[in-house]
Design an enzyme around this catalytic site. Sequence first.
Site, PDB file in Angstrom:
ATOM      1  N   ALA A  94       0.321  -0.654  -0.155  1.00 19.69           N
ATOM      2  CA  ALA A  94       0.060   0.000   0.139  1.00 19.69           C
ATOM      3  C   ALA A  94       0.886   1.023   0.199  1.00 19.69           C
ATOM      4  CB  ALA A  94      -1.332  -0.308   1.568  1.00 19.69           C
ATOM      5  N   ALA A  95       2.109   1.517  -0.155  1.00 20.45           N
ATOM      6  CA  ALA A  95       2.844   2.079  -0.732  1.00 20.45           C
ATOM      7  C   ALA A  95       2.477   3.012  -1.443  1.00 20.45           C
ATOM      8  CB  ALA A  95       4.227   2.401  -0.380  1.00 20.45           C
ATOM      9  N   GLY A  96       2.464   2.532  -2.433  1.00 20.29           N
ATOM     10  CA  GLY A  96       1.628   3.149  -3.526  1.00 20.29           C
ATOM     11  C   GLY A  96       0.185   3.705  -4.049  1.00 20.29           C
ATOM     12  N   ASP A  97      -0.181   3.028  -3.078  1.00 15.66           N
ATOM     13  CA  ASP A  97      -1.055   3.758  -2.524  1.00 15.66           C
ATOM     14  C   ASP A  97      -1.747   5.300  -1.625  1.00 15.66           C
ATOM     15  OD1 ASP A  97      -3.215   1.773  -4.011  1.00 15.66           O
ATOM     16  OD2 ASP A  97      -3.542  -0.078  -2.286  1.00 15.66           O
TER      17      ASP A  97
END
Length: 317
Positions: free
Chosen positions: A259-262
């Site tokens: 979820a780093a990208g989210d």
Amino acid sequence: MNAKTLNGPHAPRITVLGSINMDLVVRCTELPLAGQTLLAQSSSEFCGGKGANQAVAAALSGGEVSMLGAVGDDAFATRLINNLRMHGVNCDSTTQHDGVASGLAIIAVDLSGQNSIMVVPGANSKLSKSSVQAAETLLKGSDCLMIQLETPIESVLEGIRLARRYGVRVILDPAPAPSEIVPSLLQVDLICPNETEASDLTQMPVTNAKEAKAAAKQLQDLGAKNVVITMGSEGAILRQGDTTTLIPAIPVDAIDTTAAGDAFAGALAVRWSQTNNLLNAVRYANAAGAIAASRAGAQTSIATQKEIEATNEIHSK
Ligand code: ADP
């Protein structure tokens, strides 16, 4: 496309058109082989889906967020909606479908951290062109529409079409990368792939900043007005007009980049809508991504506006 004047007194109005899933994580010593039954150590349930994760991230970053999605008629549906509402996300445009299961990801993780994942789209596949049309008023009143590719392509294309009609800024996170590119898919204000997705979309290698810069230019040539390619611990490449910039990551002890990208996308959407300054928004989003990478879990790792601002401030000195 003319973006609206976004600097009004209100929190930026962000609509997320995307998936809502329950993630079932099973921890096991080793991943099962075909035909094998084995005892696993534990199981846990987490609210997820790229759409829902980005909605939560945008809400925690200070956006006024609405979710345009779909859930089924199972017990997960109530939990998924309650979770979004608990984070302040408006779910009036999220539809519930009888006789369908909510989206589900079954994730097996072994002791070495290797995983194998099965995703059942379930109700996400019910997000149709007409569901998006039913949310026309919501879209018209939004500052920014965020989209990913975990819902049917017709919902995505209709979202882009309506947003363009009303001059609403569109950010596309092309995940998972599509097997085929419909030209209108890339007619967005910002496309925000990671390295793998950028490589899949351009058919170019994207393994370092130099290659990412070339891919970013190619994505712009394919129709995206601006391009951000996220590069994990390297940071992000921003292509705006004729300028390509590497914005280095904020160094952290990364423990789980789920979820780093989210987190990055949600923070980016809010800050860009607030300031109209994309470079500044990518810096802020780098801080959000770095914090998420330094914490365990998906939605549980996403930071608030206050935390992101504090981290960003320390590192901009
Ligand atoms: P995705 O999770 O979609 O594959 P990335 O891994 O590229 O996306 O991460 C998104 C953003 O999160 C990066 O551009 C960066 O800003 C931040 N990030 C991710 N991993 C790290 C890390 N190890 N250290 C610092 N920042 C990170």
